[in-house]
Design a protein around this motif. Structure first.
Motif, PDB file in Angstrom:
ATOM      1  N   GLU A 288      29.497  34.636  26.831  1.00  0.00           N
ATOM      2  CA  GLU A 288      30.524  35.130  27.737  1.00  0.00           C
ATOM      3  C   GLU A 288      31.098  36.434  27.251  1.00  0.00           C
ATOM      4  OE1 GLU A 288      33.231  32.638  30.356  1.00  0.00           O
ATOM      5  OE2 GLU A 288      33.061  31.481  28.514  1.00  0.00           O
ATOM      6  N   ILE A 289      31.591  37.210  28.219  1.00  0.00           N
ATOM      7  CA  ILE A 289      32.267  38.456  27.893  1.00  0.00           C
ATOM      8  C   ILE A 289      33.672  38.368  28.486  1.00  0.00           C
ATOM      9  CG2 ILE A 289      32.231  40.954  28.159  1.00  0.00           C
ATOM     10  CD1 ILE A 289      29.212  40.672  28.758  1.00  0.00           C
ATOM     11  N   PHE A 290      34.694  38.577  27.657  1.00  0.00           N
ATOM     12  CA  PHE A 290      36.066  38.580  28.148  1.00  0.00           C
ATOM     13  C   PHE A 290      36.609  39.988  28.084  1.00  0.00           C
ATOM     14  CE2 PHE A 290      35.314  34.285  26.771  1.00  0.00           C
ATOM     15  CZ  PHE A 290      35.868  33.536  27.800  1.00  0.00           C
ATOM     16  N   PHE A 291      37.157  40.447  29.203  1.00  0.00           N
ATOM     17  CA  PHE A 291      37.779  41.764  29.247  1.00  0.00           C
ATOM     18  C   PHE A 291      39.261  41.545  29.505  1.00  0.00           C
ATOM     19  CE2 PHE A 291      39.111  45.633  31.497  1.00  0.00           C
ATOM     20  CZ  PHE A 291      38.733  46.573  30.556  1.00  0.00           C
ATOM     21  N   ASP A 292      40.093  41.951  28.556  1.00  0.00           N
ATOM     22  CA  ASP A 292      41.536  41.761  28.674  1.00  0.00           C
ATOM     23  C   ASP A 292      41.864  40.302  29.002  1.00  0.00           C
ATOM     24  OD1 ASP A 292      44.047  42.645  28.406  1.00  0.00           O
ATOM     25  OD2 ASP A 292      44.135  43.788  30.263  1.00  0.00           O
ATOM     26  N   GLY A 293      41.174  39.388  28.348  1.00  0.00           N
ATOM     27  CA  GLY A 293      41.461  37.975  28.515  1.00  0.00           C
ATOM     28  C   GLY A 293      40.780  37.307  29.692  1.00  0.00           C
ATOM     29  N   GLN A 294      40.119  38.100  30.560  1.00  0.00           N
ATOM     30  CA  GLN A 294      39.483  37.495  31.723  1.00  0.00           C
ATOM     31  C   GLN A 294      37.974  37.525  31.589  1.00  0.00           C
ATOM     32  OE1 GLN A 294      42.032  40.021  34.129  1.00  0.00           O
ATOM     33  NE2 GLN A 294      42.080  38.372  35.629  1.00  0.00           N
ATOM     34  N   SER A 295      37.334  36.460  32.024  1.00  0.00           N
ATOM     35  CA  SER A 295      35.889  36.361  31.859  1.00  0.00           C
ATOM     36  C   SER A 295      35.173  37.251  32.874  1.00  0.00           C
ATOM     37  CB  SER A 295      35.441  34.919  32.058  1.00  0.00           C
ATOM     38  OG  SER A 295      34.043  34.874  32.131  1.00  0.00           O
ATOM     39  N   LEU A 296      34.122  37.893  32.409  1.00  0.00           N
ATOM     40  CA  LEU A 296      33.311  38.722  33.298  1.00  0.00           C
ATOM     41  C   LEU A 296      32.019  38.008  33.663  1.00  0.00           C
ATOM     42  CD1 LEU A 296      33.601  42.263  31.666  1.00  0.00           C
ATOM     43  CD2 LEU A 296      34.745  41.438  33.705  1.00  0.00           C
ATOM     44  N   ALA A 297      32.044  36.666  33.584  1.00  0.00           N
ATOM     45  CA  ALA A 297      30.799  35.923  33.767  1.00  0.00           C
ATOM     46  C   ALA A 297      30.186  36.164  35.142  1.00  0.00           C
ATOM     47  CB  ALA A 297      31.059  34.437  33.571  1.00  0.00           C
ATOM     48  N   GLN A 298      31.014  36.518  36.126  1.00  0.00           N
ATOM     49  CA  GLN A 298      30.501  36.660  37.488  1.00  0.00           C
ATOM     50  C   GLN A 298      29.768  37.985  37.697  1.00  0.00           C
ATOM     51  OE1 GLN A 298      30.564  33.991  39.351  1.00  0.00           O
ATOM     52  NE2 GLN A 298      31.601  33.115  37.572  1.00  0.00           N
ATOM     53  N   GLY A 299      29.637  38.757  36.643  1.00  0.00           N
ATOM     54  CA  GLY A 299      28.985  40.043  36.813  1.00  0.00           C
ATOM     55  C   GLY A 299      29.889  40.962  37.623  1.00  0.00           C
ATOM     56  N   LEU A 300      29.310  41.652  38.591  1.00  0.00           N
ATOM     57  CA  LEU A 300      30.097  42.642  39.314  1.00  0.00           C
ATOM     58  C   LEU A 300      30.589  42.141  40.659  1.00  0.00           C
ATOM     59  CD1 LEU A 300      28.341  46.005  38.537  1.00  0.00           C
ATOM     60  CD2 LEU A 300      30.474  45.130  37.669  1.00  0.00           C
ATOM     61  N   SER A 301      30.315  40.871  40.988  1.00  0.00           N
ATOM     62  CA  SER A 301      30.746  40.402  42.306  1.00  0.00           C
ATOM     63  C   SER A 301      32.073  39.664  42.167  1.00  0.00           C
ATOM     64  CB  SER A 301      29.675  39.491  42.898  1.00  0.00           C
ATOM     65  OG  SER A 301      29.274  38.539  41.951  1.00  0.00           O
ATOM     66  N   GLY A 302      32.689  39.410  43.280  1.00  0.00           N
ATOM     67  CA  GLY A 302      33.940  38.671  43.275  1.00  0.00           C
ATOM     68  C   GLY A 302      35.144  39.582  43.254  1.00  0.00           C
ATOM     69  N   ALA A 303      36.252  39.088  43.811  1.00  0.00           N
ATOM     70  CA  ALA A 303      37.457  39.905  43.948  1.00  0.00           C
ATOM     71  C   ALA A 303      38.059  40.226  42.582  1.00  0.00           C
ATOM     72  CB  ALA A 303      38.479  39.169  44.817  1.00  0.00           C
ATOM     73  N   GLU A 304      37.995  39.256  41.681  1.00  0.00           N
ATOM     74  CA  GLU A 304      38.584  39.458  40.362  1.00  0.00           C
ATOM     75  C   GLU A 304      37.875  40.605  39.646  1.00  0.00           C
ATOM     76  OE1 GLU A 304      41.378  39.138  37.960  1.00  0.00           O
ATOM     77  OE2 GLU A 304      41.286  37.699  39.613  1.00  0.00           O
ATOM     78  N   ALA A 305      36.550  40.545  39.691  1.00  0.00           N
ATOM     79  CA  ALA A 305      35.755  41.583  39.036  1.00  0.00           C
ATOM     80  C   ALA A 305      36.058  42.942  39.641  1.00  0.00           C
ATOM     81  CB  ALA A 305      34.275  41.262  39.169  1.00  0.00           C
ATOM     82  N   ARG A 306      36.289  42.970  40.955  1.00  0.00           N
ATOM     83  CA  ARG A 306      36.568  44.236  41.623  1.00  0.00           C
ATOM     84  C   ARG A 306      37.823  44.894  41.026  1.00  0.00           C
ATOM     85  NH1 ARG A 306      34.259  45.475  46.347  1.00  0.00           N
ATOM     86  NH2 ARG A 306      33.717  43.306  46.663  1.00  0.00           N
ATOM     87  N   ARG A 307      38.818  44.058  40.736  1.00  0.00           N
ATOM     88  CA  ARG A 307      40.048  44.615  40.181  1.00  0.00           C
ATOM     89  C   ARG A 307      39.822  45.105  38.737  1.00  0.00           C
ATOM     90  NH1 ARG A 307      43.884  40.157  41.231  1.00  0.00           N
ATOM     91  NH2 ARG A 307      42.213  39.726  42.654  1.00  0.00           N
ATOM     92  N   LEU A 308      38.998  44.359  38.005  1.00  0.00           N
ATOM     93  CA  LEU A 308      38.752  44.757  36.622  1.00  0.00           C
ATOM     94  C   LEU A 308      37.863  45.986  36.546  1.00  0.00           C
ATOM     95  CD1 LEU A 308      38.148  41.317  34.899  1.00  0.00           C
ATOM     96  CD2 LEU A 308      40.116  42.829  34.644  1.00  0.00           C
ATOM     97  N   ARG A 309      36.996  46.104  37.555  1.00  0.00           N
ATOM     98  CA  ARG A 309      35.947  47.112  37.469  1.00  0.00           C
ATOM     99  C   ARG A 309      36.492  48.523  37.353  1.00  0.00           C
ATOM    100  NH1 ARG A 309      31.792  45.163  41.041  1.00  0.00           N
ATOM    101  NH2 ARG A 309      33.408  45.360  42.560  1.00  0.00           N
ATOM    102  N   ARG A 310      37.608  48.805  38.021  1.00  0.00           N
ATOM    103  CA  ARG A 310      38.088  50.177  37.968  1.00  0.00           C
ATOM    104  C   ARG A 310      38.608  50.518  36.583  1.00  0.00           C
ATOM    105  NH1 ARG A 310      42.939  52.132  41.294  1.00  0.00           N
ATOM    106  NH2 ARG A 310      42.671  53.825  39.827  1.00  0.00           N
ATOM    107  N   ARG A 311      38.748  49.496  35.744  1.00  0.00           N
ATOM    108  CA  ARG A 311      39.251  49.777  34.407  1.00  0.00           C
ATOM    109  C   ARG A 311      38.130  50.102  33.432  1.00  0.00           C
ATOM    110  NH1 ARG A 311      43.131  45.197  32.577  1.00  0.00           N
ATOM    111  NH2 ARG A 311      43.194  46.575  30.772  1.00  0.00           N
ATOM    112  N   PHE A 312      36.894  49.858  33.804  1.00  0.00           N
ATOM    113  CA  PHE A 312      35.836  50.284  32.890  1.00  0.00           C
ATOM    114  C   PHE A 312      34.785  51.183  33.526  1.00  0.00           C
ATOM    115  CE2 PHE A 312      32.933  47.020  34.260  1.00  0.00           C
ATOM    116  CZ  PHE A 312      33.672  45.855  34.376  1.00  0.00           C
TER     117      PHE A 312
END
Lengths: 329, 321, 326
Positions: free
Chosen positions: A77-101
């Motif tokens: 697993e990969i955690f970014f700022d405490g949240q798992s990135l297991a879903q890859g690039l899909s999903g609403a959560e990932a969308r919010r995280l994505r602009r940070r990297f």
């Protein structure tokens, strides 16, 4: 002690490199998997640079692509700022995280669309993440970004092929910074550049890190560059981390025999006349890695245990000899 | 001194890009065009033929399809001579229905070019869409599309066009066959040629897909459809342009072949192929001009377009530059 | 005083283009002594590979040697017909390129290529040539050479392939080996092995090396003398230790300062502003003047010639009073 920004736990990635289905059935072959990354764990603190260094086949670029979600992990697993990135690039959560990297690539020409003007290239993250931004504000921002990376706002009307390699990498950096990320994966950002230009880009990246508190994962095969950039270094060999440590510790007192061999192989530019040890053997094919410790066929300290058993990363080094206190063959 | 120092002054908004015409005139392609006599010659011939076809109603000396203006006695007047029965003068002679061959060629090229261009555009749109989809998604989609293309490519295009034409004729009601014939022809030729484009675009897409600028867009979360159209499409247009030009020449010849075989455009709207079919009836009876001039026009048109395509391929090939 | 093995005098390579004639290499002169390793270092586009190619007569059209002379062992070779030049390449000048696959034909076994090259240049029987080839492969460190000689190039790893190329370059006992970025495509640990092999074998056979590379580290490890190229011209020539530890030309000094070191940790690397000019836009005067931290008015209008400032050391820079105008 704050939590790390990026936490990579037991990351593995296999690639299916089998022949096509029909060939396998006709020739009676098994499926073949390439284990590019195996059980890699590390964490990166905010505002720091974690460097991954290794030779070809070490899996360093695969790790970069796993972190930014271009590939999905086979395990771990990969955690970014405490949240798992297991879903890859899909999903609403990932969308919010994505602009940070963001990511910076090795070949700046291939990472910039040759048919787009520089302005459009740099503005792309703004279009994606700040859809409501009016066009004049966007142009203004692109001009600021170009200035920030040491270019002129007027350069925006040109196409990537009209620039030198170093300028192209500056454009790629400007694009990476456009949406104000706090984390950038840099995959060999200077290996396609000449040394004098490399120094410019490295200085620029360090300056930007200080100015914006950026966190870098820095991938490179060049030990000198890594030494210059990193707060923490992870040495990879055949998809596994063999040693992790600060540059001072790693370069002044390397413990893993592979780290020592790598350091010995670096050309002696200071002309100290140090006699280096001869490098033995070659990196085995990742398709058929050796049993036990992956380094044992080339290791001067290898024993029977190394041929059978995989060493664990203990206290920053994965080596039976270090574990057992043997430092001489 | 370092280039890193940021000037405190507010950056100016970027100036306007140079005009499109300026960029074309400055480009390497344009320069390479000026260096190639064959390309310049082919452009002049093709442009002349296209302009003549476009403005046929304005510049044609006669209206060959208005029976009221035809004097039947002018039939078979030889080239560059005056009819023995009227004051009409024919540069390329008159055919058996007393139509001016030059004017029929002008109107005929119009039909030929229209069918060729439309059929090629149809093939490009279809082939590019399928090629992009196959190349970008890979896997099952790719396998299905490319196997269909393989099967189609193993038959001659003209055979496929004939087949489609025949099927369409069977489906359409008899009273609409005439008016829709030209569209059926476009559909048939287009469907016979899409596979070339699909193959080329698929290959180029697979190359572009792996490049880092696509990876950068994916990391940002750009939608795959947008990546396909905004990022990849502009980068696969080069080879499409090349085979599109050569494909146009092929489509014109295919149209002529179909019309020659009598399954193409209706006789009321003759294309170059129809004119050649009519002309060949008179070849051995001495009225050679009815066949000769349309045939020469077809050859010139197809050859010039083809030569342009060849030149374009070489000009866009970095290895030959 | 021995005669130089290779002597290059005023070599100039030009490329006519639609925008005018581009000078890729301008007025370059240097010597290589028998058995000496001369490193030629420079950034991409500096003209270092072009210089190597010009010496062996492999400039691709429309490029051409516009002026200058190349002498090998007292024989002028730049004006030779292609046929005679081909005999010199391989026999008297061996070549090692960056990508081993450009030197090795993927369709032929290693043995075929080695034996053919040996027999082209040396009067040996098939068996003797094969024996010699196996011996060479042994020398370059290919394990089990007698068996592996019948493999195809793709069956070797990158490092092993480059070893084969070295064997191929050495098989006719040339006096000079031109190695163009021989280790650039290789990993650090393999690079160290290849440098060792190349250095040892050439020293044993007394072959001189012209080592073309962008990597100062490789030069430091390998070369006796170094020639620094910038924008198609030589900026500095001298013994490798002197140039690296006490560069005279501001460009060399900047280049050395830009290399991150293992031993120290600087906050900021020394950087040369800007980039090397394109061939179409080389400034008047000293080509380095727009980027030079020590630029003077004189530099902007007068081009310095490569002039001796100390024994064995030459610099093209107006900071030194001995320097003359080109």
């Amino acid at each position: 002690m704050t939590a790390p920004l990026l936490d990579v736990r037991n990351l593995s990635r296999d690639f299916d490199v089998s022949r096509p289905w029909l060939n396998r059935k006709l020739e009676g072959l098994e499926k073949v998997y390439l284990k590019a990354v195996q059980d890699v764990s590390f964490s990166v603190n905010r505002g720091e640079t974690f460097a991954l260094v290794g030779e070809s086949g070490s899996g360093k670029s695969t790790i970069a692509r796993l972190i930014v979600g271009l590939l999905t992990p086979s395990a771990g697993e990969i955690f970014f700022d405490g949240q798992s990135l297991a879903q890859g690039l899909s999903g609403a959560e990932a969308r919010r995280l994505r602009r940070r990297f963001q990511m910076i690539f090795q070949d700046p020409l291939a990472s910039l669309n040759p048919r787009w003007r520089v302005t459009d290239i740099i503005a792309e993250p703004l279009r994606v993440f700040e859809g409501g931004m009016p066009a004049p504000a966007r142009r203004q921002r692109v001009g600021e970004l170009l200035t920030l990376v040491g270019m002129a706002p007027e350069d925006g009307v040109k196409f990537p092929h009209q620039f030198s390699g170093g300028q192209r990498q500056r454009i790629a950096i400007a694009r990476a910074l456009a949406a104000n990320p706090d984390f950038i994966v840099c995959d060999e950002p200077t290996s396609a550049l000449d040394v004098s230009v490399q120094a410019q880009i490295l200085n620029l990246m360090k300056k930007l890190q200080q100015e914006f508190g950026l966190t870098y994962v820095f991938i490179s095969h060049n030990l000198q560059v890594v030494r210059h950039m990193a707060n923490q270094i992870g040495v990879l060999y055949l998809g596994r981390l063999v040693e992790v440590g600060t540059p001072a510790r790693l370069f002044e007192a390397p413990r893993h025999p592979y780290t020592r061999m790598l350091l010995d192989a670096v050309p002696d530019i200071e002309m100290t006349g140090r006699r280096r040890k001869k490098v033995e053997g070659e990196i085995p094919s990742p398709l058929s890695p050796p049993s036990g410790c992956p380094f044992h066929p080339r290791c001067p300290l290898a024993n029977d245990r190394g041929r059978r058993e995989m060493p664990l990363l203990l206290d920053g080094v994965a080596c039976h000899a270090v574990e057992e206190g043997r430092t001489r063959p | 001194m370092s280039t890193l120092d940021i000037s405190p002054a507010k950056p100016l908004p970027p100036p306007r890009p140079p005009s499109r015409l300026r960029r074309i005139l400055d480009s390497d392609i344009f320069w390479s065009w000026t260096q190639s006599p064959v390309a310049v010659g082919a452009t002049v011939v093709a442009l002349t033929l296209i302009l003549v076809a476009l403005f046929a109603p304005l510049i044609a000396p006669y209206d060959p399809f208005n029976p009221a203006t035809l004097t039947l006695m002018d039939g078979f007047t030889p080239p560059a001579s005056k009819s023995a029965f009227s004051d009409n003068w024919f540069l390329m002679g008159a055919d058996h229905q007393a139509r001016d061959v030059l004017s029929t060629i002008m109107y005929g090229s119009r039909v030929s070019l229209f069918v060729g261009v439309m059929a090629t555009l149809f093939a490009i749109v279809l082939g590019m869409g399928l090629g992009l989809a196959a190349g970008y998604s890979g896997g099952m989609v790719d396998a299905v599309i490319m196997r269909i293309a393989d099967i189609q490519l193993s038959f001659p295009a003209i055979l496929i066009a004939l087949l489609i034409f025949g099927v369409a004729k069977g489906i359409l009601p008899a009273n609409q066959q005439e008016s829709l014939a030209i569209w059926v022809l476009i559909l048939a030729i287009g469907l016979a040629n899409w596979a070339q484009f699909a193959r080329t675009v698929r290959g180029a897409t697979m190359v572009e897909r792996e490049k880092d600028y696509v990876a950068a867009a994916r990391i940002m979360g750009v939608h795959p459809v947008l990546i396909l159209f905004r990022h990849i499409l502009p980068n696969v247009l080069g080879p499409v342009l090349v085979i599109g030009t050569i494909g146009l020449a092929l489509a014109i010849i295919e149209e002529a072949t179909l019309s020659f075989l009598g399954v193409g455009v209706p006789p009321t709207q003759p294309s170059l192929g129809t004119l050649i079919r009519i002309g060949q009836q008179f070849m051995f009876s001495g009225e050679w001009w009815i066949l000769f001039f349309p045939a020469v026009t077809l050859v010139l048109l197809a050859l010039s377009v083809n030569l342009l395509g060849d030149w374009l391929r070489d000009a866009l090939n970095p290895k030959l530059r | 005083m021995t005669e130089p093995l290779l002597s290059v005098r005023g070599l100039t390579v030009e490329f006519p283009t639609r925008h005018g004639i581009l000078t890729a290499v301008e007025d370059i002169s240097f010597d290589i002594m028998p058995g000496e390793v001369l490193g030629m270092v420079g950034e991409s586009g500096a003209g270092k590979s072009m210089t190597g190619n010009a010496i062996i007569g492999l400039i691709e059209a429309p490029g051409r040697i516009a002026r200058g002379e190349v002498w090998l062992n007292g024989q002028r070779i730049d004006s030779l017909p292609p046929e005679a030049m081909r005999a010199i390449r391989g026999r008297r000048i061996g070549m090692i390129f960056q990508d081993p696959l450009t030197s090795l034909n993927p369709l032929y076994r290693i043995s075929d290529q080695l034996i053919e090259t040996i027999r082209t240049h040396l009067p040996l029987s098939q068996d003797a040539a094969r024996k010699r080839a196996i011996g060479l492969l042994d020398d370059v460190g290919i394990p089990d050479a007698a068996r592996r000689i019948d493999d195809y190039p793709h069956q070797f790893s990158g490092g092993m392939r480059q070893r084969v190329v070295i064997a191929l370059a050495l098989c006719a006992e040339p006096d000079l080996v031109i190695a163009d970025e021989p280790t650039t495509a290789l990993d650090v640990s393999v690079q160290a092995q290849i440098i060792d092999v190349m250095k040892e074998l050439c020293a044993e056979r007394g072959a001189a090396i012209l080592l073309v590379t962008h990597d100062m580290g490789v030069i430091a490890e390998t070369a006796d003398r170094v020639a620094v190229m910038y924008a198609g011209r030589l900026a500095e020539v001298g013994p490798v230790r002197d140039v690296i530890l006490a560069a005279r030309h501001p460009y060399t000094a900047g280049l050395m300062g830009a290399i991150p070191r293992l031993g120290e940790n600087l906050v900021r690397l020394n950087q040369i502003p800007g980039a090397m000019p394109r061939l179409s836009a080389i400034p008047p005067g000293c080509p380095f003047n727009p980027r030079c931290p020590r630029v003077m008015d004189h530099c902007r209008s007068h081009r310095p010639a490569l002039s001796p400032i100390e024994p064995a050391r030459k610099v093209a820079c107006w900071l030194y009073p001995e320097v003359t105008e080109a």
